[in-house]
Design a protein around this motif. Structure first.
Motif, mmCIF file in Angstrom:
data_model
loop_
_atom_site.group_PDB
_atom_site.id
_atom_site.type_symbol
_atom_site.label_atom_id
_atom_site.label_comp_id
_atom_site.label_asym_id
_atom_site.label_seq_id
_atom_site.Cartn_x
_atom_site.Cartn_y
_atom_site.Cartn_z
ATOM 1 N N GLN A 152 71.542 -9.489 54.777
ATOM 2 C CA GLN A 152 70.410 -9.817 53.920
ATOM 3 C C GLN A 152 69.854 -8.537 53.300
ATOM 4 O OE1 GLN A 152 68.282 -11.548 52.398
ATOM 5 N NE2 GLN A 152 68.257 -13.648 53.103
ATOM 6 N N VAL A 153 69.863 -8.481 51.981
ATOM 7 C CA VAL A 153 69.396 -7.281 51.277
ATOM 8 C C VAL A 153 67.950 -6.968 51.627
ATOM 9 C CG1 VAL A 153 68.895 -6.305 49.003
ATOM 10 C CG2 VAL A 153 71.018 -7.569 49.376
ATOM 11 N N VAL A 154 67.093 -7.994 51.606
ATOM 12 C CA VAL A 154 65.669 -7.754 51.811
ATOM 13 C C VAL A 154 65.346 -7.326 53.236
ATOM 14 C CG1 VAL A 154 64.915 -9.313 49.997
ATOM 15 C CG2 VAL A 154 65.280 -10.214 52.278
ATOM 16 N N CYS A 155 66.278 -7.466 54.149
ATOM 17 C CA CYS A 155 66.054 -7.028 55.530
ATOM 18 C C CYS A 155 66.657 -5.654 55.781
ATOM 19 C CB CYS A 155 66.648 -8.038 56.507
ATOM 20 S SG CYS A 155 65.903 -9.672 56.433
ATOM 21 N N TRP A 156 67.960 -5.553 55.696
ATOM 22 C CA TRP A 156 68.647 -4.342 56.123
ATOM 23 C C TRP A 156 68.581 -3.224 55.096
ATOM 24 C CZ3 TRP A 156 69.615 -3.573 60.978
ATOM 25 C CH2 TRP A 156 69.693 -4.684 61.832
ATOM 26 N N GLU A 157 68.752 -3.527 53.819
ATOM 27 C CA GLU A 157 68.642 -2.470 52.821
ATOM 28 C C GLU A 157 67.201 -1.966 52.734
ATOM 29 O OE1 GLU A 157 70.425 -3.051 49.042
ATOM 30 O OE2 GLU A 157 72.256 -3.942 49.858
ATOM 31 N N LYS A 158 66.262 -2.866 52.921
ATOM 32 C CA LYS A 158 64.863 -2.462 52.922
ATOM 33 C C LYS A 158 64.586 -1.531 54.105
ATOM 34 C CE LYS A 158 61.697 -5.481 51.800
ATOM 35 N NZ LYS A 158 60.741 -6.629 51.890
ATOM 36 N N PHE A 159 65.087 -1.890 55.290
ATOM 37 C CA PHE A 159 64.910 -1.021 56.451
ATOM 38 C C PHE A 159 65.499 0.358 56.195
ATOM 39 C CE2 PHE A 159 67.121 0.849 60.114
ATOM 40 C CZ PHE A 159 66.016 1.243 60.849
ATOM 41 N N ALA A 160 66.736 0.377 55.682
ATOM 42 C CA ALA A 160 67.423 1.648 55.452
ATOM 43 C C ALA A 160 66.660 2.516 54.448
ATOM 44 C CB ALA A 160 68.846 1.388 54.955
ATOM 45 N N ARG A 161 66.157 1.905 53.385
ATOM 46 C CA ARG A 161 65.465 2.670 52.351
ATOM 47 C C ARG A 161 64.084 3.129 52.813
ATOM 48 N NH1 ARG A 161 65.151 -0.014 46.533
ATOM 49 N NH2 ARG A 161 67.382 -0.144 47.011
ATOM 50 N N TYR A 162 63.343 2.250 53.453
ATOM 51 C CA TYR A 162 61.979 2.578 53.864
ATOM 52 C C TYR A 162 61.950 3.618 54.978
ATOM 53 C CZ TYR A 162 60.065 -1.398 51.227
ATOM 54 O OH TYR A 162 59.686 -2.276 50.235
ATOM 55 N N PHE A 163 62.921 3.544 55.887
ATOM 56 C CA PHE A 163 62.885 4.405 57.075
ATOM 57 C C PHE A 163 63.984 5.472 57.073
ATOM 58 C CE2 PHE A 163 60.776 0.433 58.287
ATOM 59 C CZ PHE A 163 59.542 0.948 58.676
ATOM 60 N N GLU A 164 64.537 5.720 55.881
ATOM 61 C CA GLU A 164 65.458 6.833 55.653
ATOM 62 C C GLU A 164 66.632 6.838 56.631
ATOM 63 O OE1 GLU A 164 62.577 10.074 55.814
ATOM 64 O OE2 GLU A 164 62.536 10.104 53.628
#
Length: 494
Positions: free
Chosen positions: A164-176
């Protein structure tokens, strides 16, 4: 003598909203109005505008629960004014959350002693749950690397491109955190365990496996991933763990696939998230994350506050939140029990099979979803030379159905599918009706000019006439993807 009185513009005592001045002016859209309006008028006008929304029960794009029993609706409304974080003021609500955490942990076979309390927390959904689990993995990895005197500034996480883009990509981007994705391929639309383990290095904080892919409902092979990682960890001296994103499948597998090993029975699975508002059968706004044991959740991530009346540990991204969904989740657990959940999931699976068989009888579709997985049907046209899935999706809306069409992620983006999610409130009658309506759409499309042919001709005019059929199909899928994206932008959807 006849007595009469003119009603002034400021008179708010008109008995009928539709006879009042409030329906003659548009509602504010950007700035708050200067004056108040009667409650009846506010309700009627907003309610009328909401009629233009789709019917949630016919929204077959969504995994989220759209129906609950009236008794549970009453519980939700009676607790809608409770702020969950006021634990000292609402101790029973806190206790209900803890009971839910323990029930889910046991459902997922957490290695708990008889009197041992499970480690977990309720969230507003799986997105927040994944963020919390990811933060725990990142902090544990950083602490380990610091102790070893090694660099700790370049963590990564390995997932499939189907996450899920809104879950995992968001985590990766927000928390570097670097997101390393295993690409898909035609006919295989989940993460390949072998390729995933090959991508693991010393900086991998965890490998995320999906129990119930959003794309086609398929369960990833967590057992195979666990075994391969054990081998790699033994060779390298690393201790790379697994997180299972069971947002969709966590409340399905324990009831209809109890023999499937995907949970805490596997030693490298350290945390699991699940959406209570999907097959946990609660309205939108509740998710859960469970850790294997206390050692898997670093204590420095837990905050302790006391200004609300007592010491309260908290590990969430937000603070205030409603209590209603937690109470609704507990209602479902005690109301349905294991037997009730099992019956509902079996019904969903049977209705998915009915829909699948009906689509196969048309002879027009390939079934992309798997028999073992989330009860949904993902399917694509066998012949794209005349029409495509986006046209079918668009025309089904005329019958009230909301059925999404979308392209697969890399490297299968030339594949377009339609997906129907089977929820608790989707009956056999509705399944038969949907198959009938899809048949009507196909019949109508057969009488219309071919949009796809026109697009192919356009491609040829642009100089790609020598491309293969696959290249043309990819071009068409890309064009439709851009068209849908632009359409959403023009509608103000983001």
């Amino acid at each position: 003598m006849v007595l009469s009185r003119m009603i002034s513009d400021s008179d708010a005592s008109v008995s009928s909203t539709f006879a009042s001045r409030y329906v003659r002016t548009s509602l504010p859209k950007f700035k708050m109005a200067e004056d108040s309006i009667p409650k009846e008028a506010a309700f009627q006008i907003i309610n009328d505008e909401l009629m233009l929304d789709g019917n949630p029960r016919l929204n077959l794009a969504s995994f989220v629960t759209t129906w609950m029993e009236p008794e549970c609706d009453k519980l939700i409304m009676s607790s809608i004014n409770k702020n969950y974080v006021d634990m000292d003021e609402y101790p029973v609500t806190t206790e209900l959350q803890n009971r839910c955490v323990n029930m889910i942990a046991h459902l997922f076979n957490a290695p708990l002693g008889e009197a041992e309390t499970a480690v977990g927390v309720g969230t507003v959904g799986s997105s927040e749950a994944i963020m919390l689990a990811g933060l725990a993995f990142k902090r544990k990895w950083q602490n380990k690397m610091k102790a070893l005197g090694k660099p700790w500034d370049k963590p990564n996480i390995v997932t499939g491109a189907n996450v899920q883009v809104v879950c995992w990509e968001k985590f990766a981007r927000y928390f570097e955190v670097e997101l390393k994705e295993v690409k898909l391929r035609e006919g295989y639309y989940v993460m390949d365990p072998e390729k995933a383990v090959e991508m693991v290095d010393e900086n991998t904080i965890c490998v995320a496996a999906i129990l119930g892919s959003t794309l086609n409902g398929e369960f990833e092979d967590v057992k195979r991933l666990n075994d391969l990682l054990i081998e790699k960890n033994a060779k390298t001296g690393w201790d790379t763990p697994i997180h299972v994103d069971a947002a969709s499948g966590g409340f399905i597998a324990p009831f209809i696939y109890p023999e499937l090993e995907w949970d805490f029975r596997l030693p490298l699975v350290k945390s699991i998230n699940v959406s209570g508002h999907k097959y946990g059968l609660v309205y939108a706004g509740i998710g859960w994350v469970i850790w294997r044991n206390k050692d898997d959740l670093p204590d420095e991530l837990i905050f302790h506050i006391n200004y609300l009346g007592a010491d309260q540990p908290t590990f969430t991204l937000n603070f205030s939140k409603g209590s209603s969904q937690i109470i609704a989740q507990y209602y479902q657990f005690i109301r349905l029990g294991f037997e009730g959940y099992k019956s509902i999931m079996e019904n969903c699976q049977e209705n998915a099979n009915v829909l699948k068989e009906g689509l196969e009888k048309t002879g027009r579709f390939n079934i992309v979803s798997k028999d073992k997985g989330v009860p949904l049907v993902a399917f694509s046209l066998k012949d794209h030379s005349v029409h495509n899935e986006f046209e079918i999706s668009d025309m089904l809306r005329r019958f009230g159905w909301i059925v999404p069409a979308y392209t697969m992620p890399a490297d299968a983006q030339h594949i377009t599918v339609l997906r129907v999610v089977i929820r608790e409130d989707f009956s056999r009658t509705l399944a038969d009706r949907l198959v009938n309506d899809i048949g009507k759409v196909l019949h109508e499309l057969d009488t219309l000019p071919a949009k796809v042919t026109a697009k192919t001709e356009l491609c040829e005019e642009k100089g790609i006439e020598n491309k293969t059929d696959l290249s043309v199909q990819r071009k068409i899928a890309d064009d439709w993807k851009k068209f849908v994206a632009n359409k959403k932008k023009s509608n103000g959807v983001c």
